[in-house]
Design an enzyme around this catalytic site. Structure first.
Site: not given
Ligand code: DGJ
Length: 726
Positions: A476-477, A546
């Site tokens: 993730d980032m 998301d």
């Molecule tokens: C952003 C991601 O897109 C989510 O799926 C999740 O992993 C969160 N970060 C966790 O902080």
């Protein structure tokens, strides 16, 4: 596929199965674009009458040539071409005037890798041919090598440029595009994929107009806001017919694609690292390699263009053991628990998942340091003992014991101010001394231009991966860059920081993915904020958004499919009311939307009713049965969610023996007629059997008349069909 140089006419003719790309050396020196479109057997150059007579405001270094008037392949600035230049160098004299001329060229089999950068590749040299065109400005001692690769099996050209300082004084690159091309007119539409968090890659199409239109990111990431992709389409181009020219950059940082319509109604497209806030010191003897741009042409409309990208990116950009392997059905605990979990909760979800046929459990954010929310611990890659007292190894083994693989979330590029890492190394983040360090989601970005920071990440992540049976990583980032500076770089190199960061990231990804080849990696950046070809080179799939609402996903997945294959898209069923848009949709529609991607669930399975669980069992079985086809078939868009109240698409196997069709209707309307859904990509000479009804219908009928849509009652409905040749 071939690349031919015609000495007498000084033309280069690049051919792929269905496409030709031609340029010529004007005055034996200046590469000038001639043709790009359907394949030609040959190209016979006809000298045009110089237009110069009527254009007094176009300076002409030669009586018959004005640079502002010729279609160039890699233009500079300062000698009479006033359009966007492809490159600009500031010489030690402080001047920025350069002029590249042809020196030599080389044509050879295969495709070399780009040093330190992701790119398309070949598995044997017969798959491609490469032309390296050497240009130089002798006064500036600047050498540039333009690279063009054509593919035997794809209607695509990969372009990049390499700059070499052949002199004895340093110079600074101010701009170094990966490609530039001039079209002789401007009767095109521009298609781009803008968006935002939770609304990535919406499709926007507009007529080109005079001046510059662009898609760019200044965020230090390819971004949710614009994707590193643009296309030019003839005005009548649709999904199935018409010229479509695609430009896609294999890069994950700040980029720019400029499309400029000039005074003569010609169109220049250039693409590369964003020149905004970029400068690169080129010391004597040093070189600079640009990222790769992948140019695709199709006369079969947008759909044809997309399928070329899909196949090329799926098979010759993505790498590793999982490239061609069916992707597992997963459950991710993020929307199910957020930070609020412990080993018992995780095990209970995994137990439920196992009973439902799910294959992989992914433990998301919150398992490390002392992380209870998003304010702490990024950078402290050791297990959170309060939540997981027996450690990761024990947890992973117990998940394995339930018959599931175990996957883990990381956000390796970041550091929380409240972390052991930050307390020990406050200078390891991107920052400008003396200035505020602006936080985003309570975190700062590690300075990946520094080797010691990259080594820390490589070791931290590798140690965890070696400490437990981890089969999958979500990388993730979650923020964009501010105060872009590195205390490790001298003043004259500060504007290199953002690109050096990308080079550091690519090195980290290369080392970690090579060291752990059996791990399936999925990229993520606040959802789909770094859904780009650069990341796909290391990780064959990306979390698409998301926003997991089924209706929102129609547009997001449709837009993403303009460039990226289904096998690259993560898509999960989440709970209702949806957490991002608070909509209630049926489990059926959520399942049918998520099944058009790498399928999974992202909710608390233990909270589902027995009826819902039975539906999940059926969905998982259904997906497993068809996933090879869905993940690796040829994708056809049938109806656009941007144009109406419904959406549809289908996947056809390469041999056209089977297909999977998905139809979604958003809102119920009064007096609705169900109508027909016309299919694409089938064998018109064959008959197909509909799996459920066993009805037999000709491929020609399915394409020209279509499938009967059943009557649908209520909002948010979906139907899918599996069909196979009789
Ligand atoms: C952003 C991601 O897109 C989510 O799926 C999740 O992993 C969160 N970060 C966790 O902080």
């Amino acid at each position: 596929m071939s690349i031919r140089y015609e000495e007498s006419q000084q033309t280069f003719h690049l051919q792929t199965p269905n496409m030709s790309y031609v340029f010529k050396l004007i005055k034996g020196a200046y590469p000038s674009h001639v043709y790009w479109g359907p394949k030609l057997r040959g190209y016979s150059w006809r000298e045009k009458k110089p237009a110069i007579v009527s254009t007094g405001f176009s300076p002409n270094p030669f009586p018959d040539v004005a640079f502002d008037l010729i279609q160039q392949e890699y233009p500079g600035y300062g000698t009479g071409d006033y359009r966007h230049p492809a490159y600009q160098a500031e010489l030690s004299s402080g001047t920025t005037v350069t002029e590249l001329v042809y020196v030599a060229h080389r044509i050879f089999k295969g495709k070399p890798n780009l040093e330190g950068l992701p790119s398309t590749y070949v598995e044997n040299d017969d798959e491609a041919q490469t032309l390296e065109l050497e240009l130089c400005d002798p006064m500036a001692s600047l050498k540039v090598i333009l690279s063009y690769t054509v593919f035997r099996d794809h209607d695509a050209i990969a372009r990049s440029a390499k700059f070499i300082n052949d002199g004895i004084a340093p110079m600074d690159l101010l701009r170094a595009s990966s490609m530039s091309i001039d079209f002789g007119h401007s009767a095109y539409d521009l298609l781009q994929l803008p968006g935002s968090w939770a609304r990535e890659r919406y499709v926007e199409r507009r007529k080109l107009s005079s001046g510059t239109q662009s898609a760019e990111s200044r965020r230090g990431a390819s971004s949710h806001q614009q994707n590193p992709f643009v296309a030019l389409l003839s005005p009548d181009t649709n999904e199935d017919d018409g010229d479509a020219y695609g430009f896609s950059l294999v890069y994950s940082g700040s980029f720019a694609a400029h499309v400029e319509v000039d005074q003569f109604h010609t169109t220049r497209v250039s693409m590369g690292i964003n020149p905004f806030d970029f400068k690169w010191r080129l010391d004597p003897g040093a070189s600079f390699q640009t990222p790769e741009a992948v140019l695709v042409y199709s006369s079969s409309g947008l759909g044809g263009m997309s399928r070329i990208y899909h196949r090329l990116y799926r098979t010759r950009l993505c790498r590793g053991e999982h490239r061609d392997r069916a992707r597992p059905v997963l459950v991710n605990n993020w929307e199910g628990t957020y930070f609020d979990f412990d080993a018992e909760k995780i095990t209970s979800i995994a137990r439920e998942a196992s009973a439902l046929g799910i294959e992989l459990f992914v433990l998301d954010d919150g398992w490390f340091g002392v992380r209870e929310d998003d304010t702490t611990s990024l950078g402290d890659w050791f297990v959170n003992r309060r939540k997981l007292p027996e450690g990761l190894d024990k947890l992973a083994l117990s998940v394995n014991g339930l018959g599931l693989q175990f996957g883990l979330w990381f956000e390796p590029e970041m550091v929380s101010v409240d972390s052991q890492l930050y307390r020990s190394h406050p200078d390891w983040c991107l920052h400008v001394p003396g200035r505020r360090r602006t936080e985003g989601r309570n975190q700062l970005i590690l300075d990946l231009s520094r080797d010691e920071v990259c080594e820390y990440i490589i070791k931290g992540i590798s140690d965890i991966l070696s400490s437990a049976p981890i089969a999958y990583v979500k990388w993730d980032m979650n923020r964009h860059m501010t105060e872009i500076g590195s205390t490790a770089l001298p003043p004259e190199c500060q504007r290199e920081t953002a690109h050096r960061y990308m080079l550091g990231l690519y090195r980290i990804l290369d080392v970690i993915t090579s060291k752990h080849p059996s791990v399936l990696f999925e990229g993520c950046s606040g959802g789909g904020g770094r859904f780009d070809p650069g990341m796909l080179h290391y990780m064959p799939q990306t979390w698409t958004s998301d926003n997991s609402d089924a209706v929102s996903r129609l547009k997001i997945q449709y837009g993403t499919s303009i460039v990226y294959p289904i096998s690259a898209m993560g898509a999960h069923v989440s709970a209702v009311p949806n957490h991002q848009v608070h909509r209630m949709t049926s489990l059926k529609m959520r399942g049918d939307v998520a099944m058009s991607g790498n399928f999974g669930y992202e909710l608390d399975l233990t909270a589902m009713t027995p009826l819902e669980k039975a539906e999940v069992v059926a969905q998982v079985q259904h997906y497993k049965k068809h996933r090879k086809l869905i993940q690796f078939g040829e994708f056809y868009r049938l109806r656009s969610p941007f144009e109406g109240n419904d959406a549809a698409w289908m996947v056809v196997s390469e041999d056209r023996s089977e297909a999977y069709v998905s139809y979604y209707r958003v809102l119920a309307e009064p007096h609705e007629q169900s109508g027909m859904l016309r299919l694409k990509g089938l064998d018109k000479e064959s008959d197909y059997v509909l799996e459920e009804s066993k009805q037999v219908i000709g491929g020609d009928q399915l394409e020209h008349s279509g499938l009967n849509l059943p009557p649908l009652h209520g909002d948010f409905q979906s139907v899918t069909w599996y069909i196979r040749k009789q």
